[in-house]
Design a protein around this motif. Structure first.
Motif, PDB file in Angstrom:
ATOM      1  N   ASN A 524      35.184 -40.324   5.459  1.00 22.48           N
ATOM      2  CA  ASN A 524      34.163 -40.112   4.438  1.00 22.48           C
ATOM      3  C   ASN A 524      34.717 -39.330   3.252  1.00 22.48           C
ATOM      4  O   ASN A 524      35.443 -38.350   3.418  1.00 22.48           O
ATOM      5  N   ASP A 525      34.369 -39.770   2.054  1.00 24.61           N
ATOM      6  CA  ASP A 525      34.792 -39.159   0.796  1.00 24.61           C
ATOM      7  C   ASP A 525      36.307 -39.056   0.673  1.00 24.61           C
ATOM      8  O   ASP A 525      36.877 -37.968   0.581  1.00 24.61           O
ATOM      9  N   ILE A 526      36.972 -40.196   0.652  1.00 28.02           N
ATOM     10  CA  ILE A 526      38.410 -40.178   0.403  1.00 28.02           C
ATOM     11  C   ILE A 526      38.716 -39.896  -1.061  1.00 28.02           C
ATOM     12  O   ILE A 526      39.864 -39.637  -1.423  1.00 28.02           O
ATOM     13  N   ALA A 527      37.686 -39.907  -1.909  1.00 28.05           N
ATOM     14  CA  ALA A 527      37.901 -39.602  -3.331  1.00 28.05           C
ATOM     15  C   ALA A 527      38.121 -38.115  -3.572  1.00 28.05           C
ATOM     16  O   ALA A 527      38.664 -37.724  -4.606  1.00 28.05           O
ATOM     17  N   TRP A 528      37.680 -37.268  -2.647  1.00 32.31           N
ATOM     18  CA  TRP A 528      37.815 -35.821  -2.781  1.00 32.31           C
ATOM     19  C   TRP A 528      37.122 -35.311  -4.044  1.00 32.31           C
ATOM     20  O   TRP A 528      37.637 -34.444  -4.760  1.00 32.31           O
ATOM     21  N   ASP A 529      35.932 -35.852  -4.313  1.00 39.06           N
ATOM     22  CA  ASP A 529      35.175 -35.412  -5.484  1.00 39.06           C
ATOM     23  C   ASP A 529      34.369 -34.149  -5.215  1.00 39.06           C
ATOM     24  O   ASP A 529      34.010 -33.427  -6.144  1.00 39.06           O
ATOM     25  N   ASP A 530      34.036 -33.896  -3.960  1.00 40.66           N
ATOM     26  CA  ASP A 530      33.321 -32.672  -3.612  1.00 40.66           C
ATOM     27  C   ASP A 530      33.602 -32.355  -2.147  1.00 40.66           C
ATOM     28  O   ASP A 530      34.399 -33.018  -1.493  1.00 40.66           O
ATOM     29  N   GLY A 531      32.955 -31.311  -1.641  1.00 39.04           N
ATOM     30  CA  GLY A 531      33.158 -30.936  -0.248  1.00 39.04           C
ATOM     31  C   GLY A 531      34.528 -30.367   0.032  1.00 39.04           C
ATOM     32  O   GLY A 531      35.053 -30.503   1.135  1.00 39.04           O
ATOM     33  N   TYR A 532      35.119 -29.713  -0.950  1.00 37.01           N
ATOM     34  CA  TYR A 532      36.449 -29.142  -0.788  1.00 37.01           C
ATOM     35  C   TYR A 532      36.444 -27.685  -1.237  1.00 37.01           C
ATOM     36  O   TYR A 532      35.496 -27.201  -1.869  1.00 37.01           O
ATOM     37  N   LYS A 533      37.519 -26.984  -0.918  1.00 38.54           N
ATOM     38  CA  LYS A 533      37.759 -25.638  -1.415  1.00 38.54           C
ATOM     39  C   LYS A 533      38.939 -25.694  -2.384  1.00 38.54           C
ATOM     40  O   LYS A 533      39.657 -26.696  -2.441  1.00 38.54           O
ATOM     41  N   VAL A 534      39.162 -24.618  -3.122  1.00 34.63           N
ATOM     42  CA  VAL A 534      40.235 -24.576  -4.113  1.00 34.63           C
ATOM     43  C   VAL A 534      41.069 -23.325  -3.878  1.00 34.63           C
ATOM     44  O   VAL A 534      40.527 -22.217  -3.754  1.00 34.63           O
ATOM     45  N   ASP A 535      42.397 -23.496  -3.812  1.00 33.90           N
ATOM     46  CA  ASP A 535      43.258 -22.338  -3.586  1.00 33.90           C
ATOM     47  C   ASP A 535      43.619 -21.661  -4.912  1.00 33.90           C
ATOM     48  O   ASP A 535      43.169 -22.072  -5.994  1.00 33.90           O
ATOM     49  N   ALA A 536      44.450 -20.633  -4.835  1.00 32.81           N
ATOM     50  CA  ALA A 536      44.785 -19.836  -6.019  1.00 32.81           C
ATOM     51  C   ALA A 536      45.544 -20.640  -7.067  1.00 32.81           C
ATOM     52  O   ALA A 536      45.557 -20.267  -8.252  1.00 32.81           O
ATOM     53  N   ASN A 537      46.174 -21.742  -6.643  1.00 32.50           N
ATOM     54  CA  ASN A 537      46.926 -22.581  -7.578  1.00 32.50           C
ATOM     55  C   ASN A 537      46.125 -23.774  -8.078  1.00 32.50           C
ATOM     56  O   ASN A 537      46.674 -24.656  -8.745  1.00 32.50           O
ATOM     57  N   GLY A 538      44.843 -23.812  -7.739  1.00 23.53           N
ATOM     58  CA  GLY A 538      44.001 -24.907  -8.187  1.00 23.53           C
ATOM     59  C   GLY A 538      44.045 -26.140  -7.306  1.00 23.53           C
ATOM     60  O   GLY A 538      43.432 -27.164  -7.648  1.00 23.53           O
ATOM     61  N   ARG A 539      44.736 -26.086  -6.164  1.00 25.34           N
ATOM     62  CA  ARG A 539      44.818 -27.228  -5.255  1.00 25.34           C
ATOM     63  C   ARG A 539      43.540 -27.346  -4.428  1.00 25.34           C
ATOM     64  O   ARG A 539      43.025 -26.359  -3.895  1.00 25.34           O
ATOM     65  N   ARG A 540      43.047 -28.570  -4.290  1.00 24.02           N
ATOM     66  CA  ARG A 540      41.893 -28.829  -3.439  1.00 24.02           C
ATOM     67  C   ARG A 540      42.352 -28.977  -1.986  1.00 24.02           C
ATOM     68  O   ARG A 540      43.381 -29.589  -1.714  1.00 24.02           O
ATOM     69  N   TYR A 541      41.555 -28.432  -1.086  1.00 23.61           N
ATOM     70  CA  TYR A 541      41.877 -28.563   0.331  1.00 23.61           C
ATOM     71  C   TYR A 541      40.597 -28.546   1.154  1.00 23.61           C
ATOM     72  O   TYR A 541      39.535 -28.124   0.688  1.00 23.61           O
ATOM     73  N   ARG A 542      40.708 -29.021   2.370  1.00 22.95           N
ATOM     74  CA  ARG A 542      39.617 -28.951   3.337  1.00 22.95           C
ATOM     75  C   ARG A 542      40.127 -28.334   4.630  1.00 22.95           C
ATOM     76  O   ARG A 542      41.318 -28.382   4.924  1.00 22.95           O
ATOM     77  N   GLU A 543      39.179 -27.798   5.399  1.00 20.94           N
ATOM     78  CA  GLU A 543      39.527 -27.133   6.647  1.00 20.94           C
ATOM     79  C   GLU A 543      38.678 -27.661   7.797  1.00 20.94           C
ATOM     80  O   GLU A 543      37.495 -27.971   7.618  1.00 20.94           O
ATOM     81  N   TRP A 544      39.307 -27.755   8.946  1.00 20.12           N
ATOM     82  CA  TRP A 544      38.631 -28.095  10.192  1.00 20.12           C
ATOM     83  C   TRP A 544      39.093 -27.097  11.251  1.00 20.12           C
ATOM     84  O   TRP A 544      40.264 -26.705  11.276  1.00 20.12           O
ATOM     85  N   VAL A 545      38.182 -26.699  12.113  1.00 23.85           N
ATOM     86  CA  VAL A 545      38.541 -25.862  13.254  1.00 23.85           C
ATOM     87  C   VAL A 545      38.129 -26.603  14.517  1.00 23.85           C
ATOM     88  O   VAL A 545      36.997 -27.102  14.616  1.00 23.85           O
ATOM     89  N   ALA A 546      39.037 -26.692  15.472  1.00 22.81           N
ATOM     90  CA  ALA A 546      38.757 -27.348  16.748  1.00 22.81           C
ATOM     91  C   ALA A 546      39.036 -26.376  17.886  1.00 22.81           C
ATOM     92  O   ALA A 546      39.979 -25.575  17.822  1.00 22.81           O
ATOM     93  N   LEU A 547      38.225 -26.450  18.913  1.00 21.65           N
ATOM     94  CA  LEU A 547      38.451 -25.707  20.150  1.00 21.65           C
ATOM     95  C   LEU A 547      39.266 -26.591  21.084  1.00 21.65           C
ATOM     96  O   LEU A 547      39.007 -27.793  21.188  1.00 21.65           O
ATOM     97  N   PHE A 548      40.256 -26.026  21.771  1.00 23.02           N
ATOM     98  CA  PHE A 548      41.038 -26.829  22.710  1.00 23.02           C
ATOM     99  C   PHE A 548      41.368 -26.001  23.944  1.00 23.02           C
ATOM    100  O   PHE A 548      41.248 -24.770  23.947  1.00 23.02           O
ATOM    101  N   GLY A 549      41.806 -26.694  24.982  1.00 24.54           N
ATOM    102  CA  GLY A 549      42.206 -25.986  26.188  1.00 24.54           C
ATOM    103  C   GLY A 549      42.374 -26.926  27.361  1.00 24.54           C
ATOM    104  O   GLY A 549      42.356 -28.156  27.218  1.00 24.54           O
ATOM    105  N   ILE A 550      42.542 -26.344  28.535  1.00 24.22           N
ATOM    106  CA  ILE A 550      42.667 -27.098  29.779  1.00 24.22           C
ATOM    107  C   ILE A 550      41.604 -26.603  30.747  1.00 24.22           C
ATOM    108  O   ILE A 550      41.167 -25.456  30.682  1.00 24.22           O
ATOM    109  N   GLU A 551      41.203 -27.497  31.652  1.00 24.28           N
ATOM    110  CA  GLU A 551      40.144 -27.150  32.594  1.00 24.28           C
ATOM    111  C   GLU A 551      40.292 -28.003  33.849  1.00 24.28           C
ATOM    112  O   GLU A 551      40.957 -29.047  33.842  1.00 24.28           O
TER     113      GLU A 551
END
Length: 673
Positions: A524-551
């Motif tokens: 979804n949104d491969i255009a990167w028109d919104d839903g992003y953050k901006v770093d100190a150099n003006g680069r757009r980026y996105r973040e995901w956090v996943a939980l992982f482990g063994i059980e």
């Protein structure tokens, strides 16, 4: 160098010579069509590596020659040699051998055609696809895998990338050992004769050494992260290795978590000496004009990826892995000549003593060009060693998908067999599973295995309400081409040129191979028109956090409980005015509490979000330069360090992990001084 024992003609009968003076060893041969070899040291057998370093880049080679009665048997040898092709003068690396007096059999199994042998047992360094090299790095290696009975042939290569030289190994097609088990071999330097050969080839070193066929036993190492040489299924390399203690239920099985250079530092669970499991990485694809997947898997020189330890204490280990998306030709999606941005990924793995952790992904794509594409976040990949196949490690039910609302979907082998026939279009996609799972607030993916291995799980938050754990756009689970049946061999460990644009398959069972049973993708949104953050150099980026482990296998309720305590962690109320709650950090599974140097006692009330909620442990990060954490109480009762809790100094504060299961509202008191 050790004393040189024998000289032998592997081809031809005259024209060779060698000398040694003032610690310098040289070999030479000007007789055309001649292979003149000089052995070094005692013969070696079993599981071993022989390596040759030299100052020339042509007409040199490394051989293993069978030993009989203390002498080299020239009717049985295998070798890797460097020459040049006639038309262009390009460097050619090739395998030469003799099996029971028959020259250049190479494939004793009869599996390969003559055309395949010609192509795979010789590589021209002319910049062809997946071999973007024009020269070697003046080293050769032969590795004998004793368990699989295979010879592997390597040549070191070097490449200048962005003004920096990088070197590592490439590989020719392996060869099945045709001699009886226990056969011993002399290691030998070769001068390959031809009219324009150098007068002499200086040999820098000729070494051979037996190596472990598996990694060391870490069952008593404890909860630690160590940078060291790591061995798996006969292969070797440098790795960061995270080991566990009794707080992880599979520590007694020597299960560990590794960032290995032979896997391009792609993190993986070491289940045993034949089985690794990984959650993969960010991956994307360029226009059809460019071959290959753009991913860290393609970075065979490890030029664009590296790992470092950010935290190493009694509470947790935090490891940062950085990489660029490149293809096997080192084109950075798709062309470094367009714009200045590079597709950059940073992943932070936070790992706790019970074998649970988080994977925090930060992806900044290349946006200073017109081309856009979707990307992958994860694949469930099973890696098999040289005496097994991926299917040997995959359960009859390879995968379960579930969420916290009670939905459970299991996919067995029969389902995969039908699904793969249409690439998932008629079953997984049109059947509705893909769209349904995309709508889940949390996607819990559980992979099941054989042989008593634990289940491995990963959980993606997938709803915009988890603003600190995912972008506003939902990720998608994909099961299309995926299956338990594959034996893909382009990665890891294997360094042969790619057989196809995107992959290679095994030729023999004695090769490391992998298969993938599912993926998670960002469409979804491969255009990167919104839903992003901006770093100190003006680069757009996105973040995901996943939980992982063994059980424990098929204990989905336990995985659901861990997911619930991660995404719905309950509330912490700070009692008194000496401290305040800053936030709950999804990426660290921790509550951040501010308390300055004046704080002497901090009381924390934990309140669960639901009656059936259970948290295996609570983690607090006290920031603001408080004094030393001296005592911890629960409900007014003192807790014992290393039994009930762990603590560690961390930057401008303290980390605290309280172990006991938390089911009801509770009070934790921390004393500083």
């Amino acid at each position: 160098m050790d004393k040189l024992r024998h000289e032998a003609y592997l081809q031809g009968a005259k024209g060779g010579r060698w000398s040694e003076a003032e610690g310098m060893f040289k070999v030479a041969c000007k007789e055309p069509e001649t292979l003149f070899a000089v052995t070094e040291g005692d013969p070696i057998h079993g599981h071993f590596v022989a390596e040759l370093a030299f100052r020339a880049d042509r007409h040199v080679g490394l051989a293993l020659i069978r030993e009989i009665d203390g002498q080299p048997d020239v009717s049985n040898f295998t070798a890797v040699c460097i020459g040049e092709d006639e038309p262009g003068g390009n460097i050619v690396v090739r395998v030469e051998d003799c099996q029971h007096g028959v020259r250049n059999v190479r494939d004793a199994t009869g599996t390969l055609s003559e055309e395949e042998k010609r192509r795979r047992y010789a590589t021209v360094l002319n910049g062809s696809y997946s071999v973007p090299f024009k020269e070697t790095a003046n080293r050769l290696r032969i590795f004998r895998d004793d368990a699989a009975g295979m010879f592997h042939f390597y040549y070191a290569v070097r490449l200048e990338i962005n003004g920096v030289w990088h070197d590592d190994w490439m590989e020719l097609c392996p060869s099945k050992d045709w001699l009886p088990p226990g056969t011993a071999f002399f290691a030998a330097a070769i001068a390959a004769g031809c009219e324009n050969a150098q007068d002499e080839i200086e040999i820098v070193s000729l070494e051979r050494r037996q190596t472990p066929s598996g990694d060391r036993d870490d069952r008593n190492t404890g909860f630690a992260v160590t940078k060291r040489e790591y061995h798996w299924s006969g292969a070797m390399g440098q790795a960061l290795v995270v080991t566990f203690d009794e707080r992880c239920s599979y520590a007694d099985r020597d299960v560990k978590f590794v960032f290995w250079d032979q896997m391009n530092h792609v993190p993986a669970w070491h289940m045993n000496n034949q089985f690794l499991y990984t959650y993969e990485f960010v991956e994307s694809w360029a226009p059809e004009t460019e071959k290959g997947c753009f991913e860290p898997m393609s970075d065979r020189l490890n030029a664009f990826n590296a790992v470092e330890v950010l935290e190493d204490n009694a509470v947790r280990k935090v490891i940062r892995w950085r990489y660029l998306l490149t293809n096997p030709d080192y084109k950075v999606w798709p062309d470094m000549d367009v714009g200045t941005q590079q597709p950059e990924v940073e992943e932070r793995y936070t790992i706790y003593p019970d074998g649970t952790g988080t994977r925090h992904i930060r992806y900044a794509p290349k946006l200073d060009m017109e081309f856009r594409n979707w990307h992958e976040l994860e694949e469930s990949i099973v890696i098999a060693g040289t005496t097994s196949l991926p299917a040997d490690h995959i359960h009859e039910i390879p995968l379960t998908m579930l969420n916290l609302s009670g939905a459970v979907k299991q996919y067995d082998r029969a389902w995969y067999d039908e699904n793969v026939k249409t690439g998932g279009k008629e079953i997984f996609q049109q059947g509705g599973d893909r769209a349904e799972i995309e709508g889940w607030e949390e996607m819990i993916q559980v992979a099941h295995f054989t042989g008593g291995a634990p289940d491995a799980f990963i959980v993606f938050a997938n709803d915009p309400k988890f603003t600190d754990a995912c972008p506003p756009y939902r990720a998608t689970t994909d099961i299309s081409w995926h299956s338990y049946i594959y034996q893909m061999s382009h990665w890891p460990v294997n360094k042969e040129p790619y057989e196809e644009a995107f992959k290679s398959g095994t030729t023999w069972p004695g090769q490391v191979s992998h298969s993938s049973v599912a993926g998670v993708e960002a469409w979804n949104d491969i255009a990167w028109d919104d839903g992003y953050k901006v770093d100190a150099n003006g680069r757009r980026y996105r973040e995901w956090v996943a939980l992982f482990g063994i059980e424990t296998p098929f204990t989905h309720d336990r995985i659901a409980a861990k997911t619930r305590s991660w995404l719905y962690p309950g509330h912490v109320r700070v009692i008194g005015g000496s401290a305040r709650l800053v936030r709950y950090d999804y990426g660290k599974l921790a509550y951040e509490i501010f308390c300055d140097s004046a704080a002497q006692q901090v009381e924390l009330a934990w309140i669960p979000d639901a009656e059936d909620m259970e948290a295996a442990a609570l983690v607090f990060h006290f920031v603001g330069n408080p004094g030393a954490l001296t005592k911890v109480l629960s409900e007014g009762q003192p807790l014992e360090e290393k039994v009930d809790y762990e603590k560690a100094a961390a930057g401008d504060g303290w980390l605290l992990r309280v172990r006991q299961p938390w089911r009801a509202a509770s009070m934790v008191t921390c004393l500083f001084g």
